[in-house]
Design an enzyme around this catalytic site. Structure first.
Site, PDB file in Angstrom:
ATOM      1  N   HIS A  91     -61.433   6.364  30.501  1.00 21.93           N
ATOM      2  CA  HIS A  91     -62.675   6.267  31.405  1.00 21.93           C
ATOM      3  C   HIS A  91     -62.677   5.135  32.239  1.00 21.93           C
ATOM      4  O   HIS A  91     -62.482   3.992  31.667  1.00 21.93           O
ATOM      5  CB  HIS A  91     -63.959   6.849  30.883  1.00 21.93           C
ATOM      6  N   CYS A 147     -58.690  11.743  31.193  1.00 21.82           N
ATOM      7  CA  CYS A 147     -59.129  12.449  29.855  1.00 21.82           C
ATOM      8  C   CYS A 147     -58.851  13.834  29.611  1.00 21.82           C
ATOM      9  O   CYS A 147     -57.517  14.416  29.769  1.00 21.82           O
ATOM     10  CB  CYS A 147     -60.592  12.137  29.487  1.00 21.82           C
TER      11      CYS A 147
END
Length: 500
Positions: free
Chosen positions: A436, A337
């Site tokens: 994630h 991310c």
């Protein structure tokens, strides 16, 4: 139809163990056949969770829903506060970004709206579930904040819930903190406290008994359990204080050295949890270049302020050192991310989403350019990833306010619905993704580290199923709490409280 029964766990301070005890009760109630929902009205955390329908809630409530065997939903954590800058946070309401607010403005301008959202969410859950396990935040005795608090006794009143107060004996002064908290509560709120639990106990319980007897006699409040410290619990942590314990307990004997870069705005650090289950891996937190050494793997986790954290890394010599190690072929870097955004050529912030700086140079290790946007992406995702000649199905979730576009030389890491997601270097030394939970995918995680193992002359490892480890951890936690807490007595108190 039986009436919904709520129970609320409050603590004498942050990190007293409210989330873990609430998780245990979610599991126990589910084991006993009750449809159970967790609830936390307002959560401040950079560790979040994406529900199946794409809403963002606190990680703890997502994990508690898993423990209860139900799908997580926005009503379980209607307000999520995500600190982004000094004195400023992003406010997420019912799973969607509401806006950025400073603490004073939030307290003075959002109170009534927040209370309405909390009340409606609680009513929705109480109409659909048999048991509601409610978690407070911080301490209910914050006398300077209690006139407009939205997370402790006001919620207990809304739910008409009995309260169990949790004290952390590990910090010392547990009786003082319990007695002091009770003394500072308003008389009507104190009547809601049906008992206390002393958490994280180590040592001989016989030495504690005189204190327990004194406490019950002095306060008239029963001690409902003394929960011993439970080591190596493979359940996601939420509180950043858990990182301190993680850093202190890291095993230094692992053959594979993994350095996790800890920046001030680190977010969703539960991405690294599966790495802790690999028996030959040493995972350590690094904050400056002098600590880095020459690790086999470097992980750049997510961030709530990517630009600030990137500048932090540059200032501490981490950025240049990471680039050197990669170019020398001495390490493999994984960016998740915000960490993925840092690995690119440039991060642009034309709308001032994170900082006043319109553009910042990245590490230049992946051919992508990132533009930060006002809108947030929150979605569960699934795709195919090719690694070491094998194709793996991977799934996870995305939470980001940026878009990364390919530059010449781009190679996608994951294929999702016909599009490329993330990026990798062809030599496999650098990879980044918005997904994630990448390392929660057991087959890929094993293949990734088996490449490292072969490079180091180590034997390959078989797949270790992280999900089943987590399910076993829920059961282990529930059994531990059943053994040391008067659970049946608490359930009786829950029923009696509704008859008042």
């Amino acid at each position: 139809m039986a009436k919904t029964l709520p129970i609320m766990f409050q603590g004498t301070h942050s990190d007293a163990g409210k989330s873990v005890i609430a998780t245990a009760f979610c599991r126990m109630f589910a084991q006993d056949g009750w449809k159970t929902a967790p609830f936390k009205s307002q959560n401040m955390s950079l560790n979040s969770y994406v529900t199946p329908d794409g809403n963002e809630i606190g990680r703890a409530q997502g994990i508690q829903a898993e423990a209860a065997g139900v799908a997580a939903r926005a009503e379980m954590n209607p307000i999520l506060i995500k600190p982004s800058r000094e004195h400023e946070s992003q406010i997420v309401v019912l799973g969607k970004p509401y806006g950025n607010m400073q603490a004073f403005a939030y307290r003075n301008e959002f109170f009534h709206q927040g209370l309405a959202v909390i009340r409606q969410s609680l009513e929705t859950l109480m109409n659909e579930y048999d048991r509601i396990v409610i978690e407070g935040a911080g301490s209910p005795a914050e006398v300077n904040l209690n006139d407009r608090e939205l997370v402790n006794m006001r919620v207990a009143r809304l739910a008409n819930a009995p309260v169990v107060l949790i004290g952390d004996i590990e910090r010392g002064g547990v009786f003082a903190s319990l007695v002091g908290t009770l003394a500072l509560l308003e008389p009507e709120d104190r009547k809601r406290v049906v008992g206390v639990i002393i958490n994280k106990f180590r040592g001989d319980a016989a030495l504690l008994k005189p204190g327990l007897d004194w406490f019950e006699q002095y306060t008239g409040v029963p001690v409902l359990g003394v929960v011993p410290h439970l080591p190596d619990l493979a359940i996601d942590a939420e509180d950043s204080l858990a990182l301190e314990r993680f850093a202190a307990s890291s095993d230094d004997k692992g053959a594979i050295d993994i350095a996790v870069i800890r920046c001030p705005k680190i977010a969703n650090f539960t991405d690294i949890d599966p790495l802790l289950t690999e028996p030959d891996c040493r995972v350590r937190l690094v904050t400056h270049a002098g600590e880095l050494g020459e690790p086999d793997v470097i992980v750049l986790p997510g961030s709530k302020n990517t630009i600030e954290d990137l500048m932090y890394m540059k200032k501490r010599g981490l950025a240049s050192r990471i680039v050197s190690l990669v170019n020398e072929g001495k390490t493999t870097v994984v960016g998740l991310c915000g960490g993925y955004q840092m690995l690119g050529d440039v991060i642009r912030d034309p709308h001032g989403v994170e900082t006043p700086f319109p553009e910042v140079k990245g590490l230049g290790l992946l051919p992508v350019a990132t533009t930060l946007e006002r809108t947030k992406t929150t979605v569960r995702s699934e795709g195919m990833l090719t690694w070491a000649g094998e194709r793996f199905s991977v799934r996870g979730y995305e939470i980001h306010m940026g878009r990364s576009t390919p530059l010449p030389g781009y190679v996608p890491l994951i294929e999702i619905g016909g599009r490329g997601e993330g990026a990798k270097r062809e030599d496999g030394r650098v990879l980044g993704t918005y997904m994630h939970d990448l390392f929660h995918n057991d087959a890929f995680r094993t293949a990734f580290f088996n490449v490292i193992r072969r490079e180091k002359g180590l034997a390959s490892s078989a797949v270790r199923p992280f999900h089943s480890l987590k399910e076993a951890a829920f059961d282990r936690l529930a059994a531990h709490v059943r053994q040391h807490v008067a659970v049946e007595r608490i359930e009786q108190m829950m029923r009696q409280f509704q008859q008042r």
